[in-house]
Design a protein around this motif. Structure first.
Motif, PDB file in Angstrom:
ATOM      1  N   TYR A   6       0.835  -1.216   0.000  1.00 24.03           N
ATOM      2  CA  TYR A   6       0.000   0.000   0.000  1.00 24.03           C
ATOM      3  C   TYR A   6       0.863   1.256   0.000  1.00 24.03           C
ATOM      4  O   TYR A   6       1.816   1.372   0.761  1.00 24.03           O
ATOM      5  N   MET A   7       0.520   2.225  -0.882  1.00 23.26           N
ATOM      6  CA  MET A   7       1.327   3.439  -0.987  1.00 23.26           C
ATOM      7  C   MET A   7       0.591   4.692  -0.532  1.00 23.26           C
ATOM      8  O   MET A   7       1.202   5.690  -0.225  1.00 23.26           O
ATOM      9  N   GLY A   8      -0.732   4.683  -0.584  1.00 27.55           N
ATOM     10  CA  GLY A   8      -1.483   5.873  -0.195  1.00 27.55           C
ATOM     11  C   GLY A   8      -2.712   6.049  -1.062  1.00 27.55           C
ATOM     12  O   GLY A   8      -2.996   5.226  -1.930  1.00 27.55           O
ATOM     13  N   ILE A   9      -3.431   7.146  -0.792  1.00 23.35           N
ATOM     14  CA  ILE A   9      -4.676   7.380  -1.539  1.00 23.35           C
ATOM     15  C   ILE A   9      -4.475   8.517  -2.537  1.00 23.35           C
ATOM     16  O   ILE A   9      -3.838   9.526  -2.224  1.00 23.35           O
ATOM     17  N   GLU A  10      -4.980   8.338  -3.752  1.00 18.00           N
ATOM     18  CA  GLU A  10      -4.940   9.409  -4.753  1.00 18.00           C
ATOM     19  C   GLU A  10      -6.362   9.716  -5.186  1.00 18.00           C
ATOM     20  O   GLU A  10      -7.177   8.824  -5.310  1.00 18.00           O
ATOM     21  N   GLU A  11      -6.613  10.982  -5.463  1.00 16.16           N
ATOM     22  CA  GLU A  11      -7.966  11.346  -5.863  1.00 16.16           C
ATOM     23  C   GLU A  11      -7.988  11.801  -7.319  1.00 16.16           C
ATOM     24  O   GLU A  11      -7.201  12.638  -7.729  1.00 16.16           O
ATOM     25  N   GLY A  12      -8.884  11.232  -8.105  1.00 11.43           N
ATOM     26  CA  GLY A  12      -9.049  11.606  -9.507  1.00 11.43           C
ATOM     27  C   GLY A  12      -7.841  11.240 -10.342  1.00 11.43           C
ATOM     28  O   GLY A  12      -6.735  11.716 -10.099  1.00 11.43           O
ATOM     29  N   LEU A  13      -8.017  10.362 -11.269  1.00 10.45           N
ATOM     30  CA  LEU A  13      -6.889   9.930 -12.107  1.00 10.45           C
ATOM     31  C   LEU A  13      -7.187  10.275 -13.553  1.00 10.45           C
ATOM     32  O   LEU A  13      -8.330  10.231 -13.992  1.00 10.45           O
ATOM     33  N   THR A  14      -6.171  10.614 -14.335  1.00 10.67           N
ATOM     34  CA  THR A  14      -6.321  10.739 -15.779  1.00 10.67           C
ATOM     35  C   THR A  14      -5.272   9.833 -16.408  1.00 10.67           C
ATOM     36  O   THR A  14      -4.076  10.089 -16.314  1.00 10.67           O
ATOM     37  N   LEU A  15      -5.747   8.753 -16.982  1.00  7.53           N
ATOM     38  CA  LEU A  15      -4.827   7.769 -17.552  1.00  7.53           C
ATOM     39  C   LEU A  15      -5.297   7.411 -18.954  1.00  7.53           C
ATOM     40  O   LEU A  15      -6.476   7.139 -19.172  1.00  7.53           O
ATOM     41  N   GLY A  16      -4.380   7.401 -19.919  1.00  8.15           N
ATOM     42  CA  GLY A  16      -4.717   7.018 -21.290  1.00  8.15           C
ATOM     43  C   GLY A  16      -5.844   7.846 -21.865  1.00  8.15           C
ATOM     44  O   GLY A  16      -6.649   7.343 -22.643  1.00  8.15           O
ATOM     45  N   GLY A  17      -5.926   9.108 -21.462  1.00  2.33           N
ATOM     46  CA  GLY A  17      -6.968   9.978 -21.989  1.00  2.33           C
ATOM     47  C   GLY A  17      -8.325   9.762 -21.332  1.00  2.33           C
ATOM     48  O   GLY A  17      -9.318  10.349 -21.728  1.00  2.33           O
ATOM     49  N   VAL A  18      -8.370   8.916 -20.311  1.00  2.00           N
ATOM     50  CA  VAL A  18      -9.645   8.666 -19.620  1.00  2.00           C
ATOM     51  C   VAL A  18      -9.578   9.290 -18.238  1.00  2.00           C
ATOM     52  O   VAL A  18      -8.599   9.124 -17.517  1.00  2.00           O
ATOM     53  N   GLU A  19     -10.637  10.008 -17.894  1.00  2.00           N
ATOM     54  CA  GLU A  19     -10.674  10.646 -16.588  1.00  2.00           C
ATOM     55  C   GLU A  19     -11.438   9.750 -15.623  1.00  2.00           C
ATOM     56  O   GLU A  19     -12.548   9.312 -15.928  1.00  2.00           O
TER      57      GLU A  19
END
Lengths: 129, 433, 269
Positions: C224-237
């Motif tokens: 486990y590394m932590g929490i991230e909010e909202g991702l944009t990957l490969g042009g997908v939000e």
């Protein structure tokens, strides 16, 4: 009752199968069996016979019930033979080998007759009853 | 008359120390186990198939040998895509003959491996196997892990002859010099005979090995693994400690590993685990084969065509893709239209959908005794018992070839062995097509 | 622009192998020439016109060729194998090995596909409206490297071993996946909106996987590394909170695979 089906060899199954005695009553008695954990066995009201039904409900087979402490509640064991394979899932997950171990099935008490190996072939497979 | 050092054709252990006393219509064996003993009794049994049979109106009627072979040839040559299922209780020489027929017809050729240890063999292809022979286990092994197998009931002499009880060069006290650990969701005779029994939840083998590997790499596995496998991380650490601190460890894997969900990935990760633990101590892995010469087909098919099972010859060259060219999948998908089953009660081992389709299509069966498969066959050819009535080669479960010599001859005038039967069939096929 | 229309003539018994249903081999050919191309059934070949009615409307090069299969092709294997350009539209389901090793162009399936779609894909687009079988964009048996580029979109669910051995490219699955999604991944991106059964990212050393639904059995080798909010990957939000994990430490001590798991559906992880 929904349970996980584990199939495998037993020494008597091996002795009868390798001895070419698949049509003997002794083979049916040994292999047409479902070993159920004591807790589950009592929950089912200690039946003499159970009907095992595949996950999709398409196939079912009647076998003798056997109370055992060798499996955990929620799991049942059946010796590998023609009876158990009636309810084994034909999906191989693209490996060629069906799910002989750990497939979900349903068991319920029944009064129906246990078929012999020959009758399984003739009545279930050939005539699709 | 007494014969010594006869090879037993019952299971993958291929015991080569059987003593046979053959009388007039009687047979007595020494050293054979419960399963092997009944196999030898087949020589004199009353239910043995003794002549070729053809199904007429639901009844099997005796016919001359040539007529049966002609009919079999017709079925195989007129099919669009036949399936040849070469069982395991025949010699490698018979496997070779069967594979030649398959290549010639452009058929699909498969064997017992496909429905049993196929995923294990696929695991070997994915990860590679650190192996050892039974002799090495006997002489060196001081820690044995039985993973998803119950050899006391499937290969009764495996423990006494090879792995657990025999006194070896570095294991002079036999059983007392060895630790036995069994992983099985069920209590069995083998778990009772073991020092430790890890009763894991069914279908959680992958997670357990993955967690062991994570521990081996110095990391703590995700805590959810305890609930998934039913094994506490502390117990995994203990298990790993025992494994790392033995002199020569061995994992015997059975169908419990490769036939539960995860399949070849389970086999693959256990092989990766064995590779990794070799950084700490000597470790190897082997397979438990409950049927004789299952390993043989893998070996023969691999050296002839490059693939161990499920070979498809439709395009003229061998192709391999379990799930596409394997018996269960092809029958389920109705992708074959005739079958030849050699020395394997195939229908007993198939799920209902596949068995129903096998009963529909023309079927030729070569077997030694009546069984559920002969009931639905159109043609039944009587089989010769390898290792008793003809010579040949078996591969033991540790992939060691064992040459066997017979103590009696074929009971038939028309064929010397199953290899001979298949070669006669091949000659007829070549004349027709 | 050439439009080749294939209409299935009858039900297929033994499955067909039709690697010639492919813009590369149809380009510049007349209806008759296309109809005479060989397809395999068992060890024999038959002309394509035995199983399909062929209609052609104008055109010449591969890039301008559109193949439309009007009907069910679920017993036809290897459609579009190794195609480099053009488009295939299947108005029905497709059989195994659809678009295996495709280098470019587009395939659109309105129904389901059997196993092995886009095995070891190099480029192009495969869009499946329905469900897919096992081994989507996966490496062949015993091979360590699968898909290298291109994009696979599945609007339904996929089964086991999605993106096995993936080196590059993108796979989007709207529905669920079963076991071993992204096994042995060494690059690329897999986004699954639904749930996953087990073995997500098993043996991965690089690349990214996002699981939007619940993971039934989490792979134990992830940290486990932590929490991230909202991702944009490969042009997908992707909206919402995600737990970030690195792994799989079961396979390597230097693993750099990234696994994002939606927080809402996986509170106990």
């Amino acid at each position: 009752m929904e349970v996980l089906l584990i199939t495998g060899s037993t020494i008597e199954e091996g002795r009868l199968a390798k001895g070419g005695d698949k049509f003997k009553a002794e083979y049916t008695k040994e292999c047409a069996a479902c070993w159920i954990a004591t807790v589950d066995f009592v929950t089912l009201c200690s039946p003499e016979k159970v009907k095992v039904t595949s996950k999709n409900g398409k196939h079912s087979v009647v076998v003798y019930a056997k109370c055992t402490d060798s499996v955990r509640p929620g799991n049942v064991f059946m010796p590998k033979a023609i009876w158990t394979n009636v309810v084994v899932d034909p999906d191989t997950l693209s490996t060629g080998s069906p799910l002989y171990k750990g497939a979900p099935v349903k068991i319920e008490p029944t009064e129906e007759r246990v078929l012999s190996a020959e009758d399984i072939v003739l009545k279930v497979y050939v005539r699709g009853q | 008359m007494v014969f010594k050092n006869i090879v037993c054709p019952a299971c993958g252990a291929a015991c080569d120390d059987i003593q046979v006393e053959l009388g007039d219509g009687t047979i007595e064996t020494k050293n054979a186990c419960k399963i092997g003993n009944v196999k030898f009794k087949e020589i004199v049994s009353s239910h043995r198939l003794r002549q070729p049979l053809i199904n007429k109106g639901g009844r099997l009627i005796p016919v001359p040998w040539d007529e049966a072979l002609e009919k079999a040839t017709y079925i195989l040559t007129s099919a669009k895509r036949p399936l040849l299922f070469l069982g395991s209780e025949i010699s490698c020489e018979a496997h070779e003959a069967g594979l030649h027929i398959g290549e010639y017809l452009g058929a699909v050729v498969d064997s017992n491996t496909s429905i049993y240890h196929g995923p294990t063999v696929m695991g070997v292809q994915e990860a590679g196997k650190v192996g050892a022979t039974e002799g090495q286990k006997k002489n060196r092994c001081d820690l044995i892990v039985y993973w998803g197998t119950n050899p006391l009931e499937s290969i009764p002499r495996q423990m006494s002859r090879y792995e657990v009880f025999p006194r070896g060069y570095w294991t002079k006290r036999g059983r007392f010099d060895r630790i036995i650990i069994t992983l099985d969701p069920r209590k069995t005779l083998t778990t009772e005979a073991s020092d430790f029994h890890v009763q894991l939840t069914p279908n959680s083998d992958y997670e357990l090995i993955s967690a062991l590997l994570t521990l081996l790499h110095g990391k703590i596995p995700h805590p959810s693994v305890e609930e998934i496998t039913g094994v506490p991380i502390s117990a995994m650490e203990e298990l790993l400690y025992m494994m790392k601190n033995c002199n020569f460890g061995f994992i015997s894997i059975g169908l419990g590993l490769s036939s539960s969900i995860g399949k070849h990935r389970n086999a693959e990760i256990v092989m990766n685990f064995v590779k990794e633990i070799n950084k700490f101590t000597k470790f190897a892995l082997g397979v438990i084969h409950a049927h004789c010469n299952v390993a043989g087909f893998n070996q023969v098919a691999s050296y002839m065509y490059g693939y161990p099972f499920g070979l498809d010859f439709t395009r003229g060259y061998p192709r391999f893709n379990p799930g596409e060219f394997t018996t269960v999948d092809m029958l389920r998908e109705k992708d074959v239209d005739a079958a030849l089953v050699v020395c394997s009660d195939l229908i007993s081992n198939l799920p209902a959908d596949c068995a129903t389709y096998l009963a529909e299509i023309p079927l030729i069966c070569l077997d030694i005794v009546p069984c559920p498969t002969t009931v639905i066959s159109d043609i039944v050819l009587p089989g010769v018992i390898d290792a008793m009535e003809c010579d040949g080669t078996f591969y033991r479960q540790d992939d060691v070839p064992v040459y066997f010599e017979p103590f009696t001859g074929s009971p038939f005038e028309f064929t010397k062995s199953n290899e001979d039967t298949l070669r006669q069939l091949f000659a007829k096929i070549r004349k027709t097509k | 622009m050439t439009e080749v229309i294939l209409i299935p003539k009858r039900n297929v018994d033994i499955k067909l192998e039709a690697d010639i249903i492919n813009p590369d081999s149809f380009a510049g050919k007349s209806a008759e020439e296309i109809g005479n191309l060989p397809i395999w059934q068992g060890p024999r070949t038959y002309p394509l016109c035995e199983f399909f009615e062929v209609k052609v409307n104008g055109g010449s090069s591969e890039a301008e060729t559109i193949i439309r299969i009007k009907g069910d092709a679920s017993r036809v294997k290897r459609i579009g194998e190794g195609m480099s350009a053009g488009k295939i539209e299947i108005e029905g389901s497709a059989g195994m090995h659809l678009g295996t090793g495709m280098k470019g162009g587009e395939i659109f399936v309105s129904g389901d596909t059997d196993s092995w779609p886009a095995m070891e894909m190099i480029g192009g687009l495969l869009h499946i409206k329905g469900n897919a079988g096992d081994h989507v964009g996966c490496a062949y048996r015993g091979k360590w490297h699968g898909m290298k580029g291109g994009r696979i979109v599945i609007e339904g669910s996929a089964r086991h071993q999605v993106g096995g051995g993936m080196d590059g490219g993108e796979i989007f699955v709207e529905g669920n996946v079963e076991g071993f999604c992204g096994i042995r991944q060494t690059g690329g991106l897999i986004i699954v909106k639904g749930r996953a059964l087990r073995g997500v990212g098993a043996e991965m050393t690089a690349g990214t996987i996002v699981i939007g639904g619940k993971i039934e059995r989490f792979s134990p080798g992830f940290e486990y590394m932590g929490i991230e909010e909202g991702l944009t990957l490969g042009g997908v939000e992707l909206k919402g909170k995600f737990k970030k994990f690195i792994g799989d430490y079961a396979i390597s001590t230097r693993a750099k695979g990234v696994l994002y798991v939606a927080v809402d559906t996986n509170t106990e992880l």
